[in-house]
Design a protein around this motif. Structure first.
Motif, PDB file in Angstrom:
ATOM      1  N   PHE A  29       0.832  -1.199   0.000  1.00  0.00           N
ATOM      2  CA  PHE A  29       0.000   0.000   0.000  1.00  0.00           C
ATOM      3  C   PHE A  29       0.873   1.257   0.000  1.00  0.00           C
ATOM      4  CE2 PHE A  29      -2.220   3.344   2.338  1.00  0.00           C
ATOM      5  CZ  PHE A  29      -3.398   3.444   1.605  1.00  0.00           C
ATOM      6  N   ASN A  30       1.886   1.291   0.859  1.00  0.00           N
ATOM      7  CA  ASN A  30       2.782   2.449   0.917  1.00  0.00           C
ATOM      8  C   ASN A  30       3.529   2.649  -0.395  1.00  0.00           C
ATOM      9  OD1 ASN A  30       2.078   3.052   3.547  1.00  0.00           O
ATOM     10  ND2 ASN A  30       3.802   1.964   4.437  1.00  0.00           N
ATOM     11  N   ARG A  31       3.959   1.570  -1.001  1.00  0.00           N
ATOM     12  CA  ARG A  31       4.730   1.678  -2.246  1.00  0.00           C
ATOM     13  C   ARG A  31       3.898   2.197  -3.416  1.00  0.00           C
ATOM     14  NH1 ARG A  31      10.303   0.667  -2.598  1.00  0.00           N
ATOM     15  NH2 ARG A  31       9.875  -0.245  -4.594  1.00  0.00           N
ATOM     16  N   ILE A  32       2.645   1.740  -3.527  1.00  0.00           N
ATOM     17  CA  ILE A  32       1.861   2.158  -4.691  1.00  0.00           C
ATOM     18  C   ILE A  32       1.148   3.484  -4.481  1.00  0.00           C
ATOM     19  CG2 ILE A  32       1.578  -0.191  -5.559  1.00  0.00           C
ATOM     20  CD1 ILE A  32      -1.274  -0.165  -4.519  1.00  0.00           C
ATOM     21  N   THR A  33       1.061   3.972  -3.224  1.00  0.00           N
ATOM     22  CA  THR A  33       0.346   5.227  -2.969  1.00  0.00           C
ATOM     23  C   THR A  33       1.234   6.318  -2.391  1.00  0.00           C
ATOM     24  OG1 THR A  33      -0.285   4.608  -0.719  1.00  0.00           O
ATOM     25  CG2 THR A  33      -1.799   3.989  -2.513  1.00  0.00           C
ATOM     26  N   ASN A  34       2.471   6.011  -2.069  1.00  0.00           N
ATOM     27  CA  ASN A  34       3.368   6.939  -1.371  1.00  0.00           C
ATOM     28  C   ASN A  34       2.783   7.383  -0.038  1.00  0.00           C
ATOM     29  OD1 ASN A  34       5.474   6.962  -3.260  1.00  0.00           O
ATOM     30  ND2 ASN A  34       4.360   8.420  -4.525  1.00  0.00           N
ATOM     31  N   ALA A  35       1.995   6.526   0.592  1.00  0.00           N
ATOM     32  CA  ALA A  35       1.412   6.815   1.897  1.00  0.00           C
ATOM     33  C   ALA A  35       2.389   6.392   2.993  1.00  0.00           C
ATOM     34  CB  ALA A  35       0.089   6.071   2.053  1.00  0.00           C
ATOM     35  N   ARG A  36       1.981   6.561   4.225  1.00  0.00           N
ATOM     36  CA  ARG A  36       2.833   6.186   5.351  1.00  0.00           C
ATOM     37  C   ARG A  36       2.056   5.371   6.373  1.00  0.00           C
ATOM     38  NH1 ARG A  36       6.999  11.068   6.403  1.00  0.00           N
ATOM     39  NH2 ARG A  36       7.572  11.319   4.230  1.00  0.00           N
ATOM     40  N   ALA A  37       1.473   4.276   5.921  1.00  0.00           N
ATOM     41  CA  ALA A  37       0.803   3.365   6.855  1.00  0.00           C
ATOM     42  C   ALA A  37       1.866   2.731   7.741  1.00  0.00           C
ATOM     43  CB  ALA A  37       0.044   2.282   6.091  1.00  0.00           C
ATOM     44  N   SER A  38       1.530   2.505   9.000  1.00  0.00           N
ATOM     45  CA  SER A  38       2.494   1.907   9.942  1.00  0.00           C
ATOM     46  C   SER A  38       2.892   0.512   9.480  1.00  0.00           C
ATOM     47  CB  SER A  38       1.871   1.800  11.330  1.00  0.00           C
ATOM     48  OG  SER A  38       1.571   3.069  11.825  1.00  0.00           O
ATOM     49  N   VAL A  39       4.168   0.244   9.536  1.00  0.00           N
ATOM     50  CA  VAL A  39       4.705  -1.069   9.170  1.00  0.00           C
ATOM     51  C   VAL A  39       5.620  -1.510  10.289  1.00  0.00           C
ATOM     52  CG1 VAL A  39       6.104  -2.336   7.491  1.00  0.00           C
ATOM     53  CG2 VAL A  39       4.613  -0.494   6.718  1.00  0.00           C
ATOM     54  N   ASP A  40       5.431  -2.719  10.790  1.00  0.00           N
ATOM     55  CA  ASP A  40       6.297  -3.265  11.827  1.00  0.00           C
ATOM     56  C   ASP A  40       6.263  -4.780  11.746  1.00  0.00           C
ATOM     57  OD1 ASP A  40       8.079  -3.235  13.973  1.00  0.00           O
ATOM     58  OD2 ASP A  40       6.999  -1.590  14.926  1.00  0.00           O
ATOM     59  N   ASN A  41       6.985  -5.427  12.626  1.00  0.00           N
ATOM     60  CA  ASN A  41       7.179  -6.867  12.520  1.00  0.00           C
ATOM     61  C   ASN A  41       6.269  -7.669  13.438  1.00  0.00           C
ATOM     62  OD1 ASN A  41       8.360  -9.099  11.432  1.00  0.00           O
ATOM     63  ND2 ASN A  41      10.012  -9.168  12.906  1.00  0.00           N
ATOM     64  N   ALA A  52      -6.249   5.804  -0.213  1.00  0.00           N
ATOM     65  CA  ALA A  52      -5.339   6.731  -0.896  1.00  0.00           C
ATOM     66  C   ALA A  52      -5.516   6.570  -2.389  1.00  0.00           C
ATOM     67  CB  ALA A  52      -3.893   6.457  -0.500  1.00  0.00           C
ATOM     68  N   ARG A  53      -4.953   7.475  -3.132  1.00  0.00           N
ATOM     69  CA  ARG A  53      -4.948   7.376  -4.592  1.00  0.00           C
ATOM     70  C   ARG A  53      -3.560   6.980  -5.054  1.00  0.00           C
ATOM     71  NH1 ARG A  53      -9.125   9.207  -7.570  1.00  0.00           N
ATOM     72  NH2 ARG A  53     -10.698  10.363  -6.435  1.00  0.00           N
ATOM     73  N   ALA A  54      -3.533   6.158  -6.069  1.00  0.00           N
ATOM     74  CA  ALA A  54      -2.273   5.759  -6.691  1.00  0.00           C
ATOM     75  C   ALA A  54      -2.296   6.264  -8.123  1.00  0.00           C
ATOM     76  CB  ALA A  54      -2.120   4.245  -6.666  1.00  0.00           C
ATOM     77  N   PHE A  55      -1.134   6.553  -8.658  1.00  0.00           N
ATOM     78  CA  PHE A  55      -1.052   7.076 -10.014  1.00  0.00           C
ATOM     79  C   PHE A  55      -0.100   6.236 -10.841  1.00  0.00           C
ATOM     80  CE2 PHE A  55      -2.466  10.530  -7.405  1.00  0.00           C
ATOM     81  CZ  PHE A  55      -3.457  11.099  -8.169  1.00  0.00           C
ATOM     82  N   SER A  56      -0.459   6.055 -12.093  1.00  0.00           N
ATOM     83  CA  SER A  56       0.415   5.323 -13.007  1.00  0.00           C
ATOM     84  C   SER A  56       1.465   6.289 -13.532  1.00  0.00           C
ATOM     85  CB  SER A  56      -0.400   4.734 -14.158  1.00  0.00           C
ATOM     86  OG  SER A  56      -0.887   5.773 -14.974  1.00  0.00           O
ATOM     87  N   ARG A  57       2.366   5.811 -14.306  1.00  0.00           N
ATOM     88  CA  ARG A  57       3.382   6.693 -14.888  1.00  0.00           C
ATOM     89  C   ARG A  57       2.749   7.725 -15.810  1.00  0.00           C
ATOM     90  NH1 ARG A  57       7.590   1.941 -15.528  1.00  0.00           N
ATOM     91  NH2 ARG A  57       8.570   2.192 -13.500  1.00  0.00           N
ATOM     92  N   ALA A  58       1.564   7.429 -16.317  1.00  0.00           N
ATOM     93  CA  ALA A  58       0.850   8.379 -17.172  1.00  0.00           C
ATOM     94  C   ALA A  58       0.099   9.408 -16.332  1.00  0.00           C
ATOM     95  CB  ALA A  58      -0.118   7.643 -18.086  1.00  0.00           C
ATOM     96  N   LYS A  59       0.247   9.344 -15.003  1.00  0.00           N
ATOM     97  CA  LYS A  59      -0.364  10.273 -14.042  1.00  0.00           C
ATOM     98  C   LYS A  59      -1.887  10.177 -13.991  1.00  0.00           C
ATOM     99  CE  LYS A  59       3.569  11.998 -12.891  1.00  0.00           C
ATOM    100  NZ  LYS A  59       4.235  11.516 -11.736  1.00  0.00           N
ATOM    101  N   ARG A  60      -2.439   9.045 -14.391  1.00  0.00           N
ATOM    102  CA  ARG A  60      -3.885   8.822 -14.264  1.00  0.00           C
ATOM    103  C   ARG A  60      -4.138   8.150 -12.933  1.00  0.00           C
ATOM    104  NH1 ARG A  60      -4.640   5.038 -18.848  1.00  0.00           N
ATOM    105  NH2 ARG A  60      -6.054   4.208 -17.305  1.00  0.00           N
ATOM    106  N   GLY A  61      -5.177   8.545 -12.233  1.00  0.00           N
ATOM    107  CA  GLY A  61      -5.533   7.883 -10.981  1.00  0.00           C
ATOM    108  C   GLY A  61      -5.918   6.443 -11.245  1.00  0.00           C
ATOM    109  N   ILE A  62      -5.356   5.504 -10.482  1.00  0.00           N
ATOM    110  CA  ILE A  62      -5.691   4.100 -10.699  1.00  0.00           C
ATOM    111  C   ILE A  62      -6.394   3.473  -9.515  1.00  0.00           C
ATOM    112  CG2 ILE A  62      -3.931   3.684 -12.433  1.00  0.00           C
ATOM    113  CD1 ILE A  62      -2.230   2.397 -10.240  1.00  0.00           C
ATOM    114  N   CYS A  63      -6.470   4.125  -8.371  1.00  0.00           N
ATOM    115  CA  CYS A  63      -7.240   3.572  -7.246  1.00  0.00           C
ATOM    116  C   CYS A  63      -7.574   4.652  -6.254  1.00  0.00           C
ATOM    117  CB  CYS A  63      -6.529   2.429  -6.566  1.00  0.00           C
ATOM    118  SG  CYS A  63      -5.058   2.846  -5.657  1.00  0.00           S
TER     119      CYS A  63
END
Length: 63
Positions: A29-41, A52-63
């Protein structure tokens, strides 16, 4: 909710990340949206619904 958009209307796909604890859902989720959801072990770190919204390289919203 109407599952079919009207003719000519553009719809944005929605993606749900679901699965067992500690399988990388928040990291993905963090990788595709550049968000900062908590991640731990340990399980149960991300217990809130995250949106969140994610964008493709074409800058179109994908989610």
């Amino acid at each position: 909710m109407n599952p079919r958009p009207e003719a000519g209307a553009q719809s944005t796909p929605r993606i749900a990340l679901i699965g067992q604890p500690n399988t990388g859902k928040s990291m993905l989720f963090n990788r595709i949206t550049n968000a900062r959801a908590s991640v731990d072990n340990w399980p149960g770190i991300t217990v809130n619904v995250m949106r969140a919204r994610a964008f493709s390289r074409a800058k179109r919203g994908i989610c």
